[in-house]
Design a protein around this motif. Structure first.
Motif, PDB file in Angstrom:
ATOM      1  N   ALA A 150       0.830  -1.207   0.000  1.00  0.00           N
ATOM      2  CA  ALA A 150       0.000   0.000   0.000  1.00  0.00           C
ATOM      3  C   ALA A 150       0.864   1.257   0.000  1.00  0.00           C
ATOM      4  O   ALA A 150       0.528   2.252  -0.645  1.00  0.00           O
ATOM      5  N   TYR A 153       2.095   1.939  -3.409  1.00  0.00           N
ATOM      6  CA  TYR A 153       1.034   2.549  -4.212  1.00  0.00           C
ATOM      7  C   TYR A 153       0.884   4.039  -3.890  1.00  0.00           C
ATOM      8  O   TYR A 153       0.549   4.833  -4.772  1.00  0.00           O
ATOM      9  N   PHE A 181      -3.003  -2.603  -8.408  1.00  0.00           N
ATOM     10  CA  PHE A 181      -3.489  -2.161  -7.098  1.00  0.00           C
ATOM     11  C   PHE A 181      -4.658  -1.189  -7.243  1.00  0.00           C
ATOM     12  O   PHE A 181      -5.591  -1.199  -6.439  1.00  0.00           O
ATOM     13  N   ASN A 186     -10.197  -2.797  -2.301  1.00  0.00           N
ATOM     14  CA  ASN A 186      -9.502  -2.991  -1.025  1.00  0.00           C
ATOM     15  C   ASN A 186      -9.351  -1.629  -0.368  1.00  0.00           C
ATOM     16  O   ASN A 186      -8.829  -0.697  -0.983  1.00  0.00           O
ATOM     17  N   ASP A 188      -7.344  -0.626   1.837  1.00  0.00           N
ATOM     18  CA  ASP A 188      -5.958  -0.182   1.994  1.00  0.00           C
ATOM     19  C   ASP A 188      -5.531   0.698   0.825  1.00  0.00           C
ATOM     20  O   ASP A 188      -4.804   1.678   1.005  1.00  0.00           O
ATOM     21  N   TYR A 189      -5.978   0.322  -0.380  1.00  0.00           N
ATOM     22  CA  TYR A 189      -5.621   1.081  -1.582  1.00  0.00           C
ATOM     23  C   TYR A 189      -6.631   2.190  -1.875  1.00  0.00           C
ATOM     24  O   TYR A 189      -6.252   3.333  -2.145  1.00  0.00           O
ATOM     25  N   ALA A 193      -4.477   4.550   0.912  1.00  0.00           N
ATOM     26  CA  ALA A 193      -3.406   4.971   0.007  1.00  0.00           C
ATOM     27  C   ALA A 193      -3.809   6.196  -0.807  1.00  0.00           C
ATOM     28  O   ALA A 193      -3.011   7.124  -0.985  1.00  0.00           O
TER      29      ALA A 193
END
Length: 351
Positions: A150, A153, A181, A186, A188-189, A193
């Motif tokens: 992450a 990214y 990604f 998700n 996290d992304y 991120a």
């Protein structure tokens, strides 16, 4: 701000039953604290991977409100490269595929996980205010080698589109990985991120922790079945929440989804649905009760990891993006920590 309290009683009650133990209000020990207080916003998130037809642009109103909070640090429910390196060194404990492989990044950069972590720490200590594209590409490659996807990214998103190409440690395989990604459902992304890049952060911080799961359960299939059976006995409170979450995702109303998910009533339903049936379940092996203790151990270690990220930065604002089921434990335990104030997610997400 919400403050929650814990009352602990000493061992004298066991030794001397007639003695009444004084209650210790841990959350009040910092009432005369000098210096700035830390503000932590715990964003309980659905796991976006569960929704195939999720429209990523519908998250924009959520990101706008989180950006207005202006966190200086963002933590995520993911395993750090350091913990994954530990797991890989102990396959008999964690299994052989506990974490995603870093071999492709190692091939491109020549760095194993410990070497990559060391380079990240060195680079960030002298990171310029206006890094060059080459520096960002290199740092993205090193984050991948460290198992911090992450954060890689985050660097990739801050490159101009014309600079998103191979070079400086990124080969074609790693470029393809970074591009993928952006297509993954998700949080996290798509939340952490994207927000970190928008705010000009250099990374996000993984705080998940499975080191408390070292106990070897002989029959993992029976263990899982016992826990699932306990959860399935009464879903009368939880199922309407799940159904409404699905409806809001389909309606592309992610702001309402996150308001619902972080509402106190929803949080209470999630916490009770997780723990009460498991503790009440009858099991010869006591598997459901074992699961509850493992759940609490994991949450305790995650909360400690959040504090470890920011303890050298008093007065910071922190956003912790975590699965919604963890939020009650995060809020409750973080609020007991000295110098920490819990920010109301409902206030941040309101119109």
């Amino acid at each position: 701000m919400n403050r929650r309290y814990s009352r602990l009683c000493g061992c004298l009650a066991t030794l001397l039953p007639a003695v009444t133990c004084a209650a210790v209000d841990l959350a009040a020990l910092d009432k005369d604290m000098a210096g700035p207080r830390m503000e932590i916003l715990v964003l309980g998130s659905v796991h976006l991977s569960e929704y195939r037809d999720f429209d990523r642009t519908s998250l924009d109103p959520v990101l706008d409100r989180l950006a207005a909070f202006k966190p200086a640090f963002i933590t995520i429910e993911a395993l750090s490269g350091e913990q994954c390196d530990l797991a890989m060194r102990h396959p008999s404990v964690y299994g052989k595929d506990f974490c995603a492989s870093t071999e492709k990044a190692k091939t491109a950069t020549g760095l194993d996980v410990p070497s990559a972590i060391a380079e990240i720490n060195t680079q960030l200590k002298v990171w310029p205010a206006a890094p060059t594209p080459a520096q960002r590409r290199r740092l993205a490659a090193v984050f991948l080698a460290a198992g911090e996807r992450a954060s890689a990214y985050v660097q990739w998103l801050q490159l101009p589109q014309a600079e998103q190409h191979a070079g400086d440690g990124l080969d074609g395989t790693l470029v393809e990985m970074l591009e993928q990604f952006g297509t993954r459902n998700n949080e996290d992304y798509q939340i952490a991120a994207r927000l970190a890049a928008r705010l000009g952060h250099q990374r996000v911080y993984p705080v998940d922790d499975y080191t408390g799961g070292r106990h070897q359960i002989p029959d993992r299939e029976a263990f899982g079945k016992a826990v699932q059976d306990a959860w399935s006995k009464d879903r009368s409170q939880l199922q309407p929440v799940i159904d409404e979450q699905k409806r809001l995702v389909t309606a592309k109303d992610m702001l309402s989804l996150y308001r619902l998910t972080n509402a106190p009533r929803t949080q209470a339903v999630m916490a009770e649905s997780n723990v009460r049936p498991a503790l009440a379940a009858v099991s010869v092996q006591h598997y459901p009760q074992m699961w509850v203790q493992g759940w609490e151990i994991r949450n305790l270690r995650m909360v400690a990891n959040v504090l470890d990220v920011v303890r050298l930065h008093p007065g910071s604002r922190v956003l912790s993006v975590v699965g919604a089921s963890h939020k009650p434990w995060f809020d409750g335990w973080l609020a007991q920590m000295s110098g920490v104030d819990i920010v109301d997610a409902e206030d941040v997400l309101k119109e």
